[in-house]
Design a protein around this motif. Structure first.
Motif, PDB file in Angstrom:
ATOM      1  N   SER A   1      -3.086 -39.051 -13.495  1.00  0.00           N
ATOM      2  CA  SER A   1      -3.376 -39.353 -15.137  1.00  0.00           C
ATOM      3  C   SER A   1      -2.883 -38.336 -15.930  1.00  0.00           C
ATOM      4  CB  SER A   1      -4.532 -39.754 -15.571  1.00  0.00           C
ATOM      5  OG  SER A   1      -5.468 -38.744 -14.835  1.00  0.00           O
ATOM      6  N   PRO A   2      -2.779 -38.540 -17.050  1.00  0.00           N
ATOM      7  CA  PRO A   2      -2.382 -37.114 -17.891  1.00  0.00           C
ATOM      8  C   PRO A   2      -3.646 -35.685 -17.964  1.00  0.00           C
ATOM      9  CG  PRO A   2      -1.836 -39.181 -19.287  1.00  0.00           C
ATOM     10  CD  PRO A   2      -2.663 -39.667 -18.035  1.00  0.00           C
ATOM     11  N   ASP A   3      -4.647 -36.559 -17.859  1.00  0.00           N
ATOM     12  CA  ASP A   3      -5.664 -35.254 -17.613  1.00  0.00           C
ATOM     13  C   ASP A   3      -5.940 -34.674 -16.307  1.00  0.00           C
ATOM     14  OD1 ASP A   3      -7.117 -37.377 -16.356  1.00  0.00           O
ATOM     15  OD2 ASP A   3      -8.624 -37.399 -18.014  1.00  0.00           O
ATOM     16  N   MET A   4      -5.137 -35.459 -15.214  1.00  0.00           N
ATOM     17  CA  MET A   4      -5.297 -35.051 -13.792  1.00  0.00           C
ATOM     18  C   MET A   4      -6.318 -35.308 -13.185  1.00  0.00           C
ATOM     19  SD  MET A   4      -2.067 -33.786 -13.272  1.00  0.00           S
ATOM     20  CE  MET A   4      -2.254 -32.836 -11.750  1.00  0.00           C
ATOM     21  N   LYS A   5      -7.234 -36.165 -13.830  1.00  0.00           N
ATOM     22  CA  LYS A   5      -8.715 -36.478 -13.214  1.00  0.00           C
ATOM     23  C   LYS A   5      -8.696 -37.812 -12.471  1.00  0.00           C
ATOM     24  CE  LYS A   5     -11.030 -34.025 -16.722  1.00  0.00           C
ATOM     25  NZ  LYS A   5     -12.421 -33.791 -17.561  1.00  0.00           N
ATOM     26  N   CYS A   6      -7.528 -38.632 -12.401  1.00  0.00           N
ATOM     27  CA  CYS A   6      -7.381 -39.877 -11.847  1.00  0.00           C
ATOM     28  C   CYS A   6      -6.179 -40.032 -11.208  1.00  0.00           C
ATOM     29  CB  CYS A   6      -7.631 -40.910 -12.849  1.00  0.00           C
ATOM     30  SG  CYS A   6      -9.075 -41.156 -13.790  1.00  0.00           S
TER      31      CYS A   6
ATOM     32  N   TRP B   1      -6.678 -46.683 -12.382  1.00  0.00           N
ATOM     33  CA  TRP B   1      -6.636 -45.278 -12.596  1.00  0.00           C
ATOM     34  C   TRP B   1      -7.850 -44.747 -11.578  1.00  0.00           C
ATOM     35  CZ3 TRP B   1      -3.014 -42.580 -13.519  1.00  0.00           C
ATOM     36  CH2 TRP B   1      -1.927 -42.820 -14.343  1.00  0.00           C
TER      37      TRP B   1
ATOM     38  N   GLU C   1       3.271 -39.690 -18.261  1.00  0.00           N
ATOM     39  CA  GLU C   1       3.086 -39.171 -19.609  1.00  0.00           C
ATOM     40  C   GLU C   1       3.100 -40.337 -20.703  1.00  0.00           C
ATOM     41  OE1 GLU C   1       5.475 -35.179 -19.514  1.00  0.00           O
ATOM     42  OE2 GLU C   1       6.767 -36.898 -19.211  1.00  0.00           O
TER      43      GLU C   1
ATOM     44  N   GLN D   1       2.916 -37.188 -12.558  1.00  0.00           N
ATOM     45  CA  GLN D   1       2.139 -37.289 -13.919  1.00  0.00           C
ATOM     46  C   GLN D   1       2.556 -38.349 -14.680  1.00  0.00           C
ATOM     47  OE1 GLN D   1       1.330 -34.002 -16.329  1.00  0.00           O
ATOM     48  NE2 GLN D   1      -0.915 -34.360 -16.524  1.00  0.00           N
TER      49      GLN D   1
END
Length: 182
Positions: free
Chosen positions: A54-59, A152, A137, A135
């Motif tokens: 995910s964009p925030d790198m958490k999922c 996600w 975007e 990732q």
């Protein structure tokens, strides 16, 4: 161990005994099998996969695979294309519905060799799965015909949707990547 290259696959820097074993088997297979990038169930074949973050790198975006009835990363067969990073990105777009996905590294992220069970159409065979890190975007996810659904999945809840060691390895490899160690 320094990064090693394999034609059609790219550069990889094995870190663990598991990594070295998988890479060694992949190299041997690619060097000895003329149809390595084909789709022959008699010999097994190379596949390309995408861990799309995910964009925030958490999922991570996972698909509930229609044929295998399991939660997996996006990916698919090379079908004769000997450019596995291209195949992984192509499959990520086709299976996710996302409109923009960027590679996070020019290197192979992981290699996982696993057996695909027998179906009415094919015998049991090996997938020499080469994985790359991406990732998301832009765009909204949309389910393709190859999936029951997409989700996600938060990294800290990954074990709630899959027991697959080939998917769970993402957490430790991603932590190393984000710390600058990959």
């Amino acid at each position: 161990m320094s990064a090693i290259t394999l034609s059609g696959v790219g550069y990889y820097k094995p870190r663990t005994a598991r990594d070295r074993k998988m890479w060694r088997h992949l190299r041997k297979f690619c060097e000895s099998e003329p149809q390595a990038f084909g789709r022959n169930a008699e010999t097994g074949h190379v596949t390309g996969s995408a861990f799309v973050m995910s964009p925030d790198m958490k999922c991570v975006l996972l698909t509930h695979h229609r044929k295998l009835d399991r939660w997996l990363q996006l990916g698919g067969h090379c079908d004769g294309i000997a450019d596995v990073p291209f195949v992984a990105l192509k499959e990520a777009y086709e299976e996710s519905g996302l409109s923009r996905i960027k590679p996070l590294s020019g290197q192979v992220f992981d290699v996982d060799i696993h057996e695909i069970p027998q179906t009415a159409k094919d015998r049991a065979h090996l997938h020499y799965d080469v994985r790359y890190l991406f990732q998301a975007e832009a765009g909204e996810i949309a389910v393709s015909g190859e999936s029951h659904t997409l989700a996600w999945v938060p990294l800290d809840r990954l074990q709630e949707v899959t027991e697959s060691p080939g998917v769970l390895v993402l957490r430790e490899k991603l932590a190393l990547f984000l710390s600058g160690g990959a």
